[in-house]
Design a protein around this motif. Structure first.
Motif, PDB file in Angstrom:
ATOM      1  N   ASN A 171       1.018   6.609  -6.836  1.00 20.47           N
ATOM      2  CA  ASN A 171      -0.063   7.561  -7.119  1.00 20.47           C
ATOM      3  C   ASN A 171       0.400   8.997  -6.930  1.00 20.47           C
ATOM      4  OD1 ASN A 171      -1.850   5.532  -7.786  1.00 20.47           O
ATOM      5  ND2 ASN A 171      -2.791   5.438  -5.772  1.00 20.47           N
ATOM      6  N   LYS A 172       1.234   9.234  -5.913  1.00 17.79           N
ATOM      7  CA  LYS A 172       1.779  10.580  -5.703  1.00 17.79           C
ATOM      8  C   LYS A 172       2.653  10.987  -6.887  1.00 17.79           C
ATOM      9  CE  LYS A 172       1.937  10.837  -0.644  1.00 17.79           C
ATOM     10  NZ  LYS A 172       2.854  10.873   0.514  1.00 17.79           N
ATOM     11  N   TYR A 188       0.830  -1.208   0.000  1.00 11.91           N
ATOM     12  CA  TYR A 188       0.000   0.000   0.000  1.00 11.91           C
ATOM     13  C   TYR A 188       0.865   1.259   0.000  1.00 11.91           C
ATOM     14  CZ  TYR A 188      -4.178  -2.851   0.706  1.00 11.91           C
ATOM     15  OH  TYR A 188      -5.207  -3.748   0.556  1.00 11.91           O
ATOM     16  N   ASP A 189       2.004   1.219   0.697  1.00 14.91           N
ATOM     17  CA  ASP A 189       2.921   2.364   0.665  1.00 14.91           C
ATOM     18  C   ASP A 189       3.456   2.571  -0.751  1.00 14.91           C
ATOM     19  OD1 ASP A 189       2.645   2.873   3.389  1.00 14.91           O
ATOM     20  OD2 ASP A 189       4.306   1.537   3.929  1.00 14.91           O
ATOM     21  N   ARG A 190       3.773   1.468  -1.447  1.00 14.91           N
ATOM     22  CA  ARG A 190       4.251   1.564  -2.826  1.00 14.91           C
ATOM     23  C   ARG A 190       3.168   2.159  -3.718  1.00 14.91           C
ATOM     24  NH1 ARG A 190       3.416  -0.153  -7.332  1.00 14.91           N
ATOM     25  NH2 ARG A 190       1.944  -1.748  -6.731  1.00 14.91           N
ATOM     26  N   GLN A 191       1.920   1.719  -3.534  1.00 16.56           N
ATOM     27  CA  GLN A 191       0.815   2.254  -4.327  1.00 16.56           C
ATOM     28  C   GLN A 191       0.629   3.744  -4.067  1.00 16.56           C
ATOM     29  OE1 GLN A 191      -2.827   0.026  -3.884  1.00 16.56           O
ATOM     30  NE2 GLN A 191      -1.831  -1.926  -4.363  1.00 16.56           N
ATOM     31  N   ILE A 192       0.741   4.149  -2.803  1.00 20.07           N
ATOM     32  CA  ILE A 192       0.588   5.563  -2.445  1.00 20.07           C
ATOM     33  C   ILE A 192       1.680   6.381  -3.124  1.00 20.07           C
ATOM     34  CG2 ILE A 192       0.803   7.211  -0.535  1.00 20.07           C
ATOM     35  CD1 ILE A 192      -0.636   5.052   1.206  1.00 20.07           C
ATOM     36  N   GLU A 193       2.913   5.914  -3.058  1.00 22.00           N
ATOM     37  CA  GLU A 193       4.030   6.640  -3.683  1.00 22.00           C
ATOM     38  C   GLU A 193       3.860   6.691  -5.200  1.00 22.00           C
ATOM     39  OE1 GLU A 193       6.290   8.503  -2.150  1.00 22.00           O
ATOM     40  OE2 GLU A 193       5.152   7.959  -0.350  1.00 22.00           O
TER      41      GLU A 193
END
Length: 150
Positions: free
Chosen positions: A49-50, A42-47
């Motif tokens: 998307n950012k 999820y952290d990878r997905q957030i980064e």
């Protein structure tokens, strides 16, 4: 005791069976969500998307800059066209004055007619957008000067 172990094993298998392997937080089961949190998915997905959002914003800023440049160029072109139209109108007024002051002089009237034809040619090029503004301005100055010397 063995029955309790079988029930516990069955419960673990059932819980593991509920894991779909989804990395989409909206579709993932509780166990998938825990797995995705623990692995940093999820952290990878957030980064990711950012980073995409930053790229979109940078693209928008670049587009806004291009638009601003085009708007500035359009405004400059409008001012140049207005200036050329004003110069044409002033030169036409000078031509009318030269024609009026040359009333009895056939040679002077012919020179005025030639200069008026040149003026119409410049005006036509300006209207069609084929004239270079600097060349048109220079030609209008030349025609105006010639008319004033008649």
């Amino acid at each position: 005791m063995q029955k309790k172990v079988k029930i516990a094993a069955l419960g673990v298998l059932t819980a593991l069976g509920a894991c779909t392997g989804s990395t989409n937080p909206e579709e993932a089961s509780l166990f998938d969500n825990i797995h995705n949190l623990n692995t940093g998915e999820y952290d990878r997905q957030i980064e990711s998307n950012k980073a995409r959002a930053q790229a979109i914003l940078a693209n928008n800023r670049a587009a806004e800059s291009r638009i601003s440049g085009l708007e500035n160029q359009a405004a400059s072109n409008s001012r140049t066209i207005a200036s050329l139209r004003n110069d044409i109108a002033e030169t036409k007024a000078v031509a009318q004055q030269a024609r009026a002051s040359s009333a009895g002089d056939t040679a002077a009237i012919q020179r005025v007619s030639v200069l008026e034809q040149q003026l119409r040619s410049v005006e036509s090029e300006v209207k069609s957008g084929t004239a270079s503004p600097s060349v048109a301005k220079a030609e209008l100055r030349r025609i105006r000067s010639a008319l004033l010397s008649i």
